[in-house]
Design a protein around this motif. Sequence first.
Motif, PDB file in Angstrom:
ATOM      1  N   PRO A  23       0.803  -1.234   0.000  1.00 62.34           N
ATOM      2  CA  PRO A  23       0.000   0.000   0.000  1.00 62.34           C
ATOM      3  C   PRO A  23       0.827   1.271   0.000  1.00 62.34           C
ATOM      4  CG  PRO A  23       0.037  -0.984   2.189  1.00 62.34           C
ATOM      5  CD  PRO A  23       0.699  -1.965   1.271  1.00 62.34           C
ATOM      6  N   ILE A  24       2.111   1.187   0.299  1.00 64.19           N
ATOM      7  CA  ILE A  24       2.963   2.376   0.236  1.00 64.19           C
ATOM      8  C   ILE A  24       3.152   2.823  -1.203  1.00 64.19           C
ATOM      9  CG2 ILE A  24       5.366   3.152   0.511  1.00 64.19           C
ATOM     10  CD1 ILE A  24       5.483   1.691   3.151  1.00 64.19           C
ATOM     11  N   ARG A  25       3.150   1.872  -2.146  1.00 65.55           N
ATOM     12  CA  ARG A  25       3.472   2.223  -3.526  1.00 65.55           C
ATOM     13  C   ARG A  25       2.365   1.931  -4.531  1.00 65.55           C
ATOM     14  NH1 ARG A  25       5.429  -2.236  -6.542  1.00 65.55           N
ATOM     15  NH2 ARG A  25       5.647  -4.145  -5.329  1.00 65.55           N
ATOM     16  N   ARG A  26       1.233   1.338  -4.090  1.00 63.49           N
ATOM     17  CA  ARG A  26       0.130   1.049  -5.015  1.00 63.49           C
ATOM     18  C   ARG A  26      -1.199   1.423  -4.363  1.00 63.49           C
ATOM     19  NH1 ARG A  26       2.250  -4.908  -6.384  1.00 63.49           N
ATOM     20  NH2 ARG A  26       1.027  -5.299  -4.496  1.00 63.49           N
ATOM     21  N   TYR A  27      -1.991   2.224  -5.063  1.00 63.04           N
ATOM     22  CA  TYR A  27      -3.281   2.641  -4.522  1.00 63.04           C
ATOM     23  C   TYR A  27      -4.256   1.469  -4.454  1.00 63.04           C
ATOM     24  CZ  TYR A  27      -7.039   5.881  -3.364  1.00 63.04           C
ATOM     25  OH  TYR A  27      -8.051   6.541  -2.713  1.00 63.04           O
ATOM     26  N   ALA A  28      -4.125   0.508  -5.355  1.00 67.12           N
ATOM     27  CA  ALA A  28      -5.001  -0.663  -5.339  1.00 67.12           C
ATOM     28  C   ALA A  28      -4.935  -1.362  -3.989  1.00 67.12           C
ATOM     29  CB  ALA A  28      -4.604  -1.628  -6.454  1.00 67.12           C
ATOM     30  N   ASP A  29      -3.754  -1.470  -3.412  1.00 64.24           N
ATOM     31  CA  ASP A  29      -3.571  -2.141  -2.129  1.00 64.24           C
ATOM     32  C   ASP A  29      -4.237  -1.358  -1.001  1.00 64.24           C
ATOM     33  OD1 ASP A  29      -1.413  -2.638  -4.080  1.00 64.24           O
ATOM     34  OD2 ASP A  29      -0.741  -4.117  -2.626  1.00 64.24           O
ATOM     35  N   LEU A  30      -4.192  -0.024  -1.085  1.00 65.81           N
ATOM     36  CA  LEU A  30      -4.849   0.805  -0.075  1.00 65.81           C
ATOM     37  C   LEU A  30      -6.361   0.587  -0.101  1.00 65.81           C
ATOM     38  CD1 LEU A  30      -4.789   2.977   2.085  1.00 65.81           C
ATOM     39  CD2 LEU A  30      -4.630   4.714   0.277  1.00 65.81           C
ATOM     40  N   ILE A  31      -6.935   0.434  -1.291  1.00 65.10           N
ATOM     41  CA  ILE A  31      -8.364   0.128  -1.406  1.00 65.10           C
ATOM     42  C   ILE A  31      -8.683  -1.192  -0.700  1.00 65.10           C
ATOM     43  CG2 ILE A  31     -10.150  -0.604  -3.048  1.00 65.10           C
ATOM     44  CD1 ILE A  31      -9.887   2.309  -3.191  1.00 65.10           C
ATOM     45  N   VAL A  32      -7.850  -2.210  -0.915  1.00 69.01           N
ATOM     46  CA  VAL A  32      -8.069  -3.518  -0.296  1.00 69.01           C
ATOM     47  C   VAL A  32      -7.930  -3.425   1.225  1.00 69.01           C
ATOM     48  CG1 VAL A  32      -7.150  -5.869  -0.109  1.00 69.01           C
ATOM     49  CG2 VAL A  32      -7.467  -4.824  -2.357  1.00 69.01           C
ATOM     50  N   HIS A  33      -6.947  -2.648   1.710  1.00 73.66           N
ATOM     51  CA  HIS A  33      -6.798  -2.452   3.156  1.00 73.66           C
ATOM     52  C   HIS A  33      -8.058  -1.840   3.751  1.00 73.66           C
ATOM     53  CE1 HIS A  33      -2.359  -2.965   4.297  1.00 73.66           C
ATOM     54  NE2 HIS A  33      -2.520  -3.535   3.115  1.00 73.66           N
ATOM     55  N   ARG A  34      -8.563  -0.791   3.109  1.00 73.61           N
ATOM     56  CA  ARG A  34      -9.774  -0.143   3.628  1.00 73.61           C
ATOM     57  C   ARG A  34     -10.962  -1.104   3.609  1.00 73.61           C
ATOM     58  NH1 ARG A  34      -8.789   5.457   0.252  1.00 73.61           N
ATOM     59  NH2 ARG A  34      -7.475   6.522   1.819  1.00 73.61           N
ATOM     60  N   ALA A  35     -11.056  -1.898   2.561  1.00 74.89           N
ATOM     61  CA  ALA A  35     -12.152  -2.864   2.477  1.00 74.89           C
ATOM     62  C   ALA A  35     -12.070  -3.874   3.618  1.00 74.89           C
ATOM     63  CB  ALA A  35     -12.126  -3.573   1.121  1.00 74.89           C
ATOM     64  N   LEU A  36     -10.865  -4.356   3.938  1.00 70.62           N
ATOM     65  CA  LEU A  36     -10.694  -5.304   5.039  1.00 70.62           C
ATOM     66  C   LEU A  36     -11.016  -4.660   6.385  1.00 70.62           C
ATOM     67  CD1 LEU A  36      -7.386  -6.995   3.833  1.00 70.62           C
ATOM     68  CD2 LEU A  36      -9.573  -8.179   4.165  1.00 70.62           C
TER      69      LEU A  36
END
Length: 761
Positions: free
Chosen positions: A578-591
């Motif tokens: 999530p530090i370098r990809r916005y897609a991962d931040l979306i998944v973190h928020r979803a979790l």
Amino acid sequence: MARRISGSKTGNEAGEFRPTRDDILKFVKENPDQGGKREIARAFNLKGADRVWLKDVLRDLQDEGLLEKRSKKFTRAGALPHVVVLDVFSRDADGLLLARPSEWPEENGAAPIVSIRPPRGAGARVPGIGERVLAKVFPTEEDIGPAYTARILKLIEKRSDAVLGVLRKLQDGTLRIEPVERRQSELTVDPEHAGGAKPGDLIEVEPVSSGRYGLPKAKVLTVLGSLTSEKAISMIAIHAHEIPHIFPAEVLEEAQDARPATMDGRDDFRPIPLITIDPADAKDHDDAVHAEPDTDDANVGGFIVTVAIADVATYVKLGSPLDQEALRRGNSVYFPDRVVPMLPERISNDLCSLREGEDRPALAVRMTFSADGRKIRHAFHRVMMRSAAKLSYQQAQAAIDGNVDDKTGPLLEPVLRSLWDAYGALRRGRASREPLELDLPERKILLKEDGTVDRVIVPDRLDAHKLIEEFMIQANVAAAETLEGKRQPLIYRIHDAPSLAKQESLREFLQTIGLSLARGAQMKPASFNGILSRVVGSDQESLVNEVVLRSQSQAVYSPDNIGHFGLNLRRYAHFTSPIRRYADLIVHRALIGTLGLGKEGLSPAEEARLEEIAALISATERRAMAAERETVDRLVAAHLSTRVEEMFRARISGVTKSGLFVQLPQFGADGFIPVSSLGDDYYIFDESARALFGERSHKGYQLADEVEVKLVEVAPLAGAIRFEMLSEPKPLPGSKQSYHKARRGKPQSRGPVKRGRSRRR
């Protein structure tokens, strides 16, 4: 919404009405967002056996190339996605804006024209010609005019009038701009419009006039610095691709004001000796790992693996300036001489970096695996952790190989050995899963202090690399499984199977070298692995790996899941960076939201925008790949500019009817050899064999051939290199002599040509 439709009578045994093939094709065209098998069946009121009939018809339409399947939805072959990035290029007779997709595969022919509907609402800004927009597109019913209409979702910053180039001063004192892009013409600059730029400076200019005679004039907008400065080459790509690289003041202020996370609502994972294993020069560390044997008697030989990922959602609040800037960037961009980060250093290199010996918030997943690598269960936790050690790949591998140092010695038995034992189990699971196993070396450019190329190396592929990769894959799978099980919308990382056209092209090529690829059955990665295993150690190994790679589709982001073909996984999402990809931040928020782990979950508004966000971050990923590739091209071209007339060993990396692309393995540099320079014979392009062969001699050159070439011209600014072939053509008995022929007598270009776009899985 799709309307319910009565089909045409087709004479089925039950005497019911079924749609004709044309009915189905028309419905799919008119309802791009309702193209799933279920929606089609509902629209035509098909039930029971009729649904089985529909499945067969849809498969036939796919096999015939009339339909394509994207994210569980059918579309007309060659159709645009429902959400797409468009470039506005003109207006029609009624003043409506016309646009084309910003990216369009050459094999699909001419890009479709899209008519843009006027924006809704008073004060809505209308894009101008040359601007870029994200839009929803809808096919039109007319046979003439634009194939689609579009509704604008978002304006994307883009300036098409600016030209990037280098300021030169001629002997008569005239100031002239040498554009970076070779297709652009040179310009002149009057001294009063030079903006303080000096000869040799990399500048951005704006054309101001174009008289009937002479070169057009321009004025300097921005002085980017001397072309000899150490970061000038990557700055060319940054400006050419309009990559945001300067954080707005409000974003930096928000990052600076962020305070370290507390233990509130977190599990304490600090006693667990999680460690980070990264490249030796890594500045941020967003993943840590730990493994231990499972003591459960029901899982003898199994392991519990913990993967902890930096909790970026703690600091990047939904809708904040920091969040909006991260989405605009989409991802970090990595050049040989610099990184353009998605997040400011205060976040990426400090608060979110899992530093050794410091408390850091994380989102962790604990996964239990059997001895054969099968995942039994997993659970997510929001935690506070403390990295027990920061190791490089080489350091961790050396310790396992028996060469410990002061740091790895105490970690070997309690930490590293368990990690490698767990990886042994996961490796067995990977072998059973049979993902695509391509063997293609990745090169790394090492620079001198002045930013020029020192040398190009192929780093060793260590078990330490594979261990971290497999742990991250399993964590990504666990994230997708958890969210899908909770019916929580998310963004998947999807990778489609090769298209039928690419499969057929690959099949034809393999036949030329005595190999076969099964037809009819649904393609699996194991089908390709079987081919690759048959050429290991042979002269054709490199060639076959290249051709199989080029047959693959491109991975993208999507809220609709079709699985990941290359990894052979049914569900997959990016969670681990999530530090370098916005897609991962979306998944973190979803979790966080669906598991009740805090207040930083996805909002309903963000869930409604997932299709738009997926299209944006897929586009920024492709932008980053292009910029990184072009920077490497320019760096290597500049490095070789002093070696014109030298001879090199090379490998043919591409074959077209215009000539051959060749690569210098020791530099990773690509250049072009025009077909007109190959000799007196008349050369024919055999597409299936990836070869050019002489009409009279039946000798020629094929993809992956090793040849000797002479460097004859270099254009460093464009990253373009031209070679001359020194090796004699070889016999090519398998050539069909039936493919595209260059027109006789037509002169071929001898100018430097940039290499074609590479394809990555």
